[in-house]
Design an enzyme around this catalytic site. Structure first.
Site, mmCIF file in Angstrom:
data_model
loop_
_atom_site.group_PDB
_atom_site.id
_atom_site.type_symbol
_atom_site.label_atom_id
_atom_site.label_comp_id
_atom_site.label_asym_id
_atom_site.label_seq_id
_atom_site.Cartn_x
_atom_site.Cartn_y
_atom_site.Cartn_z
ATOM 1 N N GLU A 44 56.768 7.167 28.019
ATOM 2 C CA GLU A 44 56.079 6.227 27.130
ATOM 3 C C GLU A 44 54.583 6.516 27.114
ATOM 4 O O GLU A 44 53.983 6.706 28.170
ATOM 5 C CB GLU A 44 56.323 4.791 27.613
ATOM 6 C CG GLU A 44 55.714 3.745 26.699
ATOM 7 C CD GLU A 44 55.822 2.341 27.298
ATOM 8 O OE1 GLU A 44 56.730 1.593 26.897
ATOM 9 O OE2 GLU A 44 54.998 2.000 28.161
ATOM 10 N N TYR A 89 51.509 3.715 19.625
ATOM 11 C CA TYR A 89 52.486 3.674 20.728
ATOM 12 C C TYR A 89 53.599 4.651 20.402
ATOM 13 O O TYR A 89 54.124 4.671 19.279
ATOM 14 C CB TYR A 89 53.061 2.257 20.851
ATOM 15 C CG TYR A 89 54.282 2.167 21.767
ATOM 16 C CD1 TYR A 89 54.158 1.698 23.074
ATOM 17 C CD2 TYR A 89 55.552 2.549 21.318
ATOM 18 C CE1 TYR A 89 55.260 1.624 23.910
ATOM 19 C CE2 TYR A 89 56.654 2.484 22.152
ATOM 20 C CZ TYR A 89 56.510 2.024 23.442
ATOM 21 O OH TYR A 89 57.598 1.953 24.262
#
Ligand code: GDP
Ligand code: MN
Length: 380
Positions: free
Chosen positions: A190, A101
């Site tokens: 993101e 991530y």
């Protein structure tokens, strides 16, 4: 403004961040054609402005064109937390060895950008932060100092990524993501998951991208990405007129000057036992055209039973707003009763102007709470 995954990935690609090849499709037949062009296994992905599509059945692997058509049929029309799927992104499927991530966002408290990186990708980042906070590396970037390569290294070591091949690719991706974020005037970029393939290649498999609305004027290409059909019709009309408006579920239409005042007006309506139909901020001006535009947008919502004007005169004087309201009422036919609360600069003059004209259906109150009670009563 939130971008769809495929739009965010397009921006990623422009800045050199690796993504998979894909095509947009709006029908099962287009999904089949896309799969034919791409060849091999594909992923059929719902394009909606909300996350957690995988869990909701909006992301499915397909073995080939037939299967892609079938999966497209299943996903199109699906309701994912209030977002109906009308578009699909068909992408060459990746083999996944690891899911990381990576994000960069604006940390208002510190007034700096914040990078986050973890090896625990794929799941919701809130879960990682709550359950395994030590696995989440966080790093601020001073906007004046700008990005420095040592920051990426610190982030990578902080996340415990020790494979030199991965480290090298991540150094590049973190730098590209920061450039993408700054040069796009983004509020959030993101990548979840940022995958490592079995061959050790790192690639963005998803994108969540938010661009600052106030900067859209200098990104015509990004502004053009806005999908008007994804917004309620009232909000679309408001945007065209330049009115700051958000549709809500209640029956009392709200108009105030200043976002903070409007927010507290919503609370006071709830306190008075009612429920607001919208958020609408008149901004600094109180001229007739602004009031007409706002009233047109507010009354286009059939749920509106009464309207509350909550005006606090600051730079905008109460008498000007009162004249604006009267002019607006001359130009429009409003069926719903209107309650006006005027306070602040020249409030008395403003109230006197309204009292003298005394249009039918217009009620004035001196305090916010009384005005809210009246508006709720009239909506009942
Ligand atoms: P989200 O659920 O809305 O965050 O959508 P994502 O784009 O993150 O996809 C959800 C999950 O689907 C990912 O975490 C992956 O596990 C899986 N997925 C997506 N694309 C691929 C792919 O190309 N290959 C494989 N094997 N899985 C994928
Ligand atoms: Mn995701």
């Amino acid at each position: 403004m939130d971008l769809y995954e495929y739009q965010g990935k397009e921006l990623f690609r422009r800045f050199g961040i690796p993504t998979s090849e894909g095509r947009l499709a709006t029908t099962p037949a287009e999904a089949r054609a896309a799969a034919e062009e791409l060849g091999g296994q594909v992923v059929v992905k719902a394009q909606v402005l909300t996350g957690g599509r995988g869990k909701a059945g909006g992301v499915k692997l397909a073995g080939g064109p037939d299967d892609a058509e079938q999966k497209a049929e299943e996903i199109l029309g699906l309701d994912i937390r209030g977002h109906v799927v009308r578009k699909l992104w068909i992408e060459s499927a990746s083999e996944i060895a690891k899911e990381y991530y990576l994000s960069v966002t604006f940390d208002r408290g510190v007034k700096q950008s914040l990078f986050m990186l973890t090896k625990e990708g794929g799941v919701e980042i809130e879960e990682v932060a709550a359950n395994t906070a030590e696995a989440l590396a966080r790093l601020h970037v001073d906007p004046l100092e700008g990005y420095q390569p040592y920051q990426a290294r610190r982030l990578i070591y902080g996340a415990g990524i020790d494979d030199p091949n991965e480290q090298k690719q991540l150094l590049g991706i973190i730098e590209q993501l920061y450039r993408c974020y700054v040069e796009s005037d983004a509020m959030l970029c993101e990548i979840n998951p940022l995958i490592v393939t079995p061959e050790g290649e790192i690639r963005a498999l998803d994108s969540k991208f938010t661009v600052d609305d106030n900067a859209l004027y200098r990104h015509g290409d990004v502004a053009a990405m806005r999908d008007l059909e994804a917004y309620p019709p009232e909000e679309r009309a408001a945007r065209e007129k330049g009115v700051t408006y958000v549709k809500l579920d209640g029956e009392v239409g709200i108009l105030g000057n200043g976002a903070g005042l409007v927010m507290s007006t919503l609370d006071v309506i709830a306190l008075a036992g009612g429920s607001p139909a919208n958020f609408c901020d008149l901004g600094g001006g109180g001229d007739a055209q602004g009031v007409v535009d706002a009233l047109e947008v507010i009354t286009a919502d059939p749920q509106v039973r009464s309207i509350l004007f909550n005006i606090f005169g600051g730079i905008t004087r109460g008498d000007e707003v009162a004249r604006g309201i009267l002019q607006a009422l001359e130009q429009l036919t409003i069926e719903q009763p209107i309650v006006v609360r005027l306070d602040g600069t020249n409030a008395e003059e403003g109230r006197a102007i309204l009292a003298e004209a005394a249009p039918a259906n217009l009620h004035t109150e001196a305090t916010m709470l009384d005005a809210a009670r009246r508006a709720v009563e009239l909506a009942a």
